[in-house]
Design an enzyme around this catalytic site. Sequence first.
Site, PDB file in Angstrom:
ATOM      1  N   ARG A 173       0.869  -1.169   0.000  1.00 53.86           N
ATOM      2  CA  ARG A 173       0.000   0.000   0.000  1.00 53.86           C
ATOM      3  C   ARG A 173       0.907   1.221   0.000  1.00 53.86           C
ATOM      4  NH1 ARG A 173      -2.575   1.573   4.392  1.00 53.86           N
ATOM      5  NH2 ARG A 173      -0.828   1.126   5.740  1.00 53.86           N
ATOM      6  N   ARG A 177      -2.936  10.616   1.173  1.00 57.50           N
ATOM      7  CA  ARG A 177      -3.814  11.277   2.117  1.00 57.50           C
ATOM      8  C   ARG A 177      -4.343  12.570   1.504  1.00 57.50           C
ATOM      9  NH1 ARG A 177      -0.452  11.923   7.418  1.00 57.50           N
ATOM     10  NH2 ARG A 177      -0.636   9.687   7.779  1.00 57.50           N
ATOM     11  N   ARG A 252      19.906  -6.472   5.060  1.00 54.77           N
ATOM     12  CA  ARG A 252      20.447  -5.218   4.534  1.00 54.77           C
ATOM     13  C   ARG A 252      21.220  -4.563   5.666  1.00 54.77           C
ATOM     14  NH1 ARG A 252      21.651  -4.016  -0.067  1.00 54.77           N
ATOM     15  NH2 ARG A 252      21.097  -1.800   0.006  1.00 54.77           N
ATOM     16  N   ARG A 283      19.098   9.331   3.773  1.00 57.58           N
ATOM     17  CA  ARG A 283      18.541  10.411   4.572  1.00 57.58           C
ATOM     18  C   ARG A 283      19.598  11.092   5.418  1.00 57.58           C
ATOM     19  NH1 ARG A 283      14.300   6.959   8.395  1.00 57.58           N
ATOM     20  NH2 ARG A 283      15.712   5.231   8.788  1.00 57.58           N
ATOM     21  N   GLU A 305      22.791   8.560   6.332  1.00 54.18           N
ATOM     22  CA  GLU A 305      22.539   7.110   6.382  1.00 54.18           C
ATOM     23  C   GLU A 305      22.718   6.520   4.988  1.00 54.18           C
ATOM     24  OE1 GLU A 305      19.086   6.196   8.841  1.00 54.18           O
ATOM     25  OE2 GLU A 305      18.569   4.615   7.417  1.00 54.18           O
ATOM     26  N   TYR A 353      10.942  -7.917  10.484  1.00 51.69           N
ATOM     27  CA  TYR A 353      11.087  -6.498  10.751  1.00 51.69           C
ATOM     28  C   TYR A 353      10.076  -6.073  11.810  1.00 51.69           C
ATOM     29  CZ  TYR A 353      12.053  -1.755  10.923  1.00 51.69           C
ATOM     30  OH  TYR A 353      12.428  -0.548  11.443  1.00 51.69           O
ATOM     31  N   ASP A 355       8.948  -3.192  14.577  1.00 55.02           N
ATOM     32  CA  ASP A 355       9.124  -1.879  15.175  1.00 55.02           C
ATOM     33  C   ASP A 355       9.238  -2.059  16.685  1.00 55.02           C
ATOM     34  OD1 ASP A 355       9.388   0.096  13.234  1.00 55.02           O
ATOM     35  OD2 ASP A 355       7.236   0.130  12.820  1.00 55.02           O
TER      36      ASP A 355
HETATM   37  P1  FDA Z   1      18.337  -5.372  18.577  1.00 49.56           P
HETATM   38  O1  FDA Z   1      19.120  -5.561  17.322  1.00 49.56           O
HETATM   39  O2  FDA Z   1      18.085  -3.992  19.027  1.00 49.56           O
HETATM   40  O3  FDA Z   1      19.077  -6.126  19.765  1.00 49.56           O
HETATM   41  C1  FDA Z   1      19.779  -7.338  19.595  1.00 49.56           C
HETATM   42  C2  FDA Z   1      21.035  -7.248  20.429  1.00 49.56           C
HETATM   43  O4  FDA Z   1      21.676  -8.515  20.451  1.00 49.56           O
HETATM   44  C3  FDA Z   1      22.041  -6.252  19.865  1.00 49.56           C
HETATM   45  O5  FDA Z   1      22.448  -5.365  20.870  1.00 49.56           O
HETATM   46  C4  FDA Z   1      23.179  -7.144  19.394  1.00 49.56           C
HETATM   47  O6  FDA Z   1      24.454  -6.518  19.510  1.00 49.56           O
HETATM   48  C5  FDA Z   1      23.059  -8.322  20.335  1.00 49.56           C
HETATM   49  N1  FDA Z   1      23.634  -9.554  19.797  1.00 49.56           N
HETATM   50  C6  FDA Z   1      23.428 -10.083  18.566  1.00 49.56           C
HETATM   51  N2  FDA Z   1      24.134 -11.211  18.420  1.00 49.56           N
HETATM   52  C7  FDA Z   1      24.799 -11.407  19.589  1.00 49.56           C
HETATM   53  C8  FDA Z   1      25.716 -12.392  20.029  1.00 49.56           C
HETATM   54  N3  FDA Z   1      26.102 -13.400  19.226  1.00 49.56           N
HETATM   55  N4  FDA Z   1      26.225 -12.296  21.282  1.00 49.56           N
HETATM   56  C9  FDA Z   1      25.863 -11.254  22.097  1.00 49.56           C
HETATM   57  N5  FDA Z   1      25.004 -10.295  21.716  1.00 49.56           N
HETATM   58  C10 FDA Z   1      24.480 -10.356  20.470  1.00 49.56           C
HETATM   59  N6  FDA Z   1      11.382   1.025  15.280  1.00 49.56           N
HETATM   60  C11 FDA Z   1      10.393   1.923  15.576  1.00 49.56           C
HETATM   61  O7  FDA Z   1       9.434   1.573  16.262  1.00 49.56           O
HETATM   62  N7  FDA Z   1      10.477   3.221  15.122  1.00 49.56           N
HETATM   63  C12 FDA Z   1      11.520   3.666  14.367  1.00 49.56           C
HETATM   64  O8  FDA Z   1      11.552   4.835  13.981  1.00 49.56           O
HETATM   65  C13 FDA Z   1      12.558   2.729  14.048  1.00 49.56           C
HETATM   66  N8  FDA Z   1      13.618   3.111  13.293  1.00 49.56           N
HETATM   67  C14 FDA Z   1      14.594   2.203  12.973  1.00 49.56           C
HETATM   68  C15 FDA Z   1      15.677   2.617  12.177  1.00 49.56           C
HETATM   69  C16 FDA Z   1      16.672   1.712  11.839  1.00 49.56           C
HETATM   70  C17 FDA Z   1      17.823   2.166  10.982  1.00 49.56           C
HETATM   71  C18 FDA Z   1      16.596   0.367  12.298  1.00 49.56           C
HETATM   72  C19 FDA Z   1      17.654  -0.630  11.926  1.00 49.56           C
HETATM   73  C20 FDA Z   1      15.537  -0.040  13.085  1.00 49.56           C
HETATM   74  C21 FDA Z   1      14.526   0.863  13.430  1.00 49.56           C
HETATM   75  N9  FDA Z   1      13.459   0.492  14.243  1.00 49.56           N
HETATM   76  C22 FDA Z   1      12.459   1.403  14.531  1.00 49.56           C
HETATM   77  C23 FDA Z   1      13.342  -0.898  14.772  1.00 49.56           C
HETATM   78  C24 FDA Z   1      13.946  -1.076  16.183  1.00 49.56           C
HETATM   79  O9  FDA Z   1      15.317  -0.787  16.131  1.00 49.56           O
HETATM   80  C25 FDA Z   1      13.704  -2.527  16.636  1.00 49.56           C
HETATM   81  O10 FDA Z   1      12.329  -2.758  16.767  1.00 49.56           O
HETATM   82  C26 FDA Z   1      14.349  -2.926  17.968  1.00 49.56           C
HETATM   83  O11 FDA Z   1      15.595  -2.340  18.167  1.00 49.56           O
HETATM   84  C27 FDA Z   1      14.471  -4.434  17.982  1.00 49.56           C
HETATM   85  O12 FDA Z   1      14.988  -4.904  19.201  1.00 49.56           O
HETATM   86  P2  FDA Z   1      15.657  -6.341  19.260  1.00 49.56           P
HETATM   87  O13 FDA Z   1      15.938  -6.619  20.687  1.00 49.56           O
HETATM   88  O14 FDA Z   1      14.863  -7.316  18.499  1.00 49.56           O
HETATM   89  O15 FDA Z   1      16.996  -6.205  18.386  1.00 49.56           O
END
Ligand code: FDA
Length: 372
Positions: A173, A177, A252, A283, A305, A353, A355
């Site tokens: 979608r 708006r 990515r 951006r 970025e 993915y 949020d």
């Molecule tokens: P996250 O990746 O944060 O945490 C996983 C952790 O595990 C990391 O700290 C990593 O280092 C650690 N790890 C991985 N492997 C490991 C290993 N082998 N040993 C030890 N540690 C390890 N959401 C939203 O609501 N609004 C927004 O505007 C945005 N904007 C946005 C921008 C960008 C560029 C990204 C990439 C993402 C967003 N998000 C977002 C999404 C948001 O970042 C996401 O929902 C959460 O951070 C996810 O949390 P997690 O705990 O799943 O992963």
Amino acid sequence: LNSYDYLVVGSGLFGSVFAHEAALRGKRVKVIEKREHIAGNIYTKEFDGIQVHQYGAHIFHTSDREIWDYVNQFAKFNRYTNSPVANYKGQMYNLPFNMNTFNELWGTRTPEEAFKKIEEQKRAVHLVGQPRNLEEQAISLVGTDIYQKLIKGYTEKQWGKKATELPAFIIRRLPVRFTYDNNYFNDTYQGIPIGGYTQIVEKMLDSDLIDIETNVDFFAHKDRYLGEYPKVVFTGMIDQYFDYKYGELEYRSLRFENEELNVSNYQGNAVINYTDAETPYTRIIEHKHFEFGKGDSGKTIITREYPANWKRGDEPYYPVNDVQNNKLYKQYAKLAARESNVIFGGRLGQYRYFDMHQVIHSALVRVHDEFD
Ligand code: FDA
């Protein structure tokens, strides 16, 4: 076995919500984190009084009252409203596509004029049958001008592929708006935590029952951890956990370039998208605008970025949830279901993915399954 009940791998939102809830129930938790800091991708750090979003712009938004109340336990939120602006070859356009954008593109003033213009553009391109790729899909939804100026270049940079080679489903979608409303999200609640995101995770993990170790990679001692801890919550990459047994999932990556400038206001908005193909970044974030210009007024911090291909060792920012990868993920999920002492969670553990509000919700569901 040691004295801990859980090992949580990763101190992002999923791992931290889980650790917090487990400790509230009297469980002892060890959190390990491979980065040098906690909080995963929501990590923010203060420079010159400005909270810098170290891993890209993070705007909290949800329509779920419970999640909003939950996160408000850990921080006060400001009334920030995401209203990004697009820069296409020096021309500025409001986003998301709304009456302001249409006025900037065509000079249309009323919803009727704008609607007619879009329909005319959609009709001018004779698409037969179902859209076969992202380009056809986008044009069938919003017509050629919006597609060419505001979607094509941005999307191609983001995915590293031509729009004609990208699947149509990426854009299911495209909200159009017919009001003069630049608020990007439709959610009921939205904002930025005053004082940044890191404090949220700090508070979640602030318990006598939780110990944290940073700079520790689970894979350096995987077998030992699995032998020593009764239960593991794993939020790293699921394909890596299984040693890429069925092959690599696709991700990515991103590269962030920070710059401090001696001006008090560089671009007048927190987020400006560069939607042409020539500009290599997608951006520029100007962090102080997330907090309404807070910080030393003579300085500002911006972040460019750049999207990047992912290879082993790079940060996997986005899962690529196309048909092929989702199929591969399902194979890994089957193996995961057989690891009875391991909970796989979060963006990398569930290859989805999420949020922030979704990852909190998902963690609370797992907590409920585990304890209630
Ligand atoms: P996250 O990746 O944060 O945490 C996983 C952790 O595990 C990391 O700290 C990593 O280092 C650690 N790890 C991985 N492997 C490991 C290993 N082998 N040993 C030890 N540690 C390890 N959401 C939203 O609501 N609004 C927004 O505007 C945005 N904007 C946005 C921008 C960008 C560029 C990204 C990439 C993402 C967003 N998000 C977002 C999404 C948001 O970042 C996401 O929902 C959460 O951070 C996810 O949390 P997690 O705990 O799943 O992963």
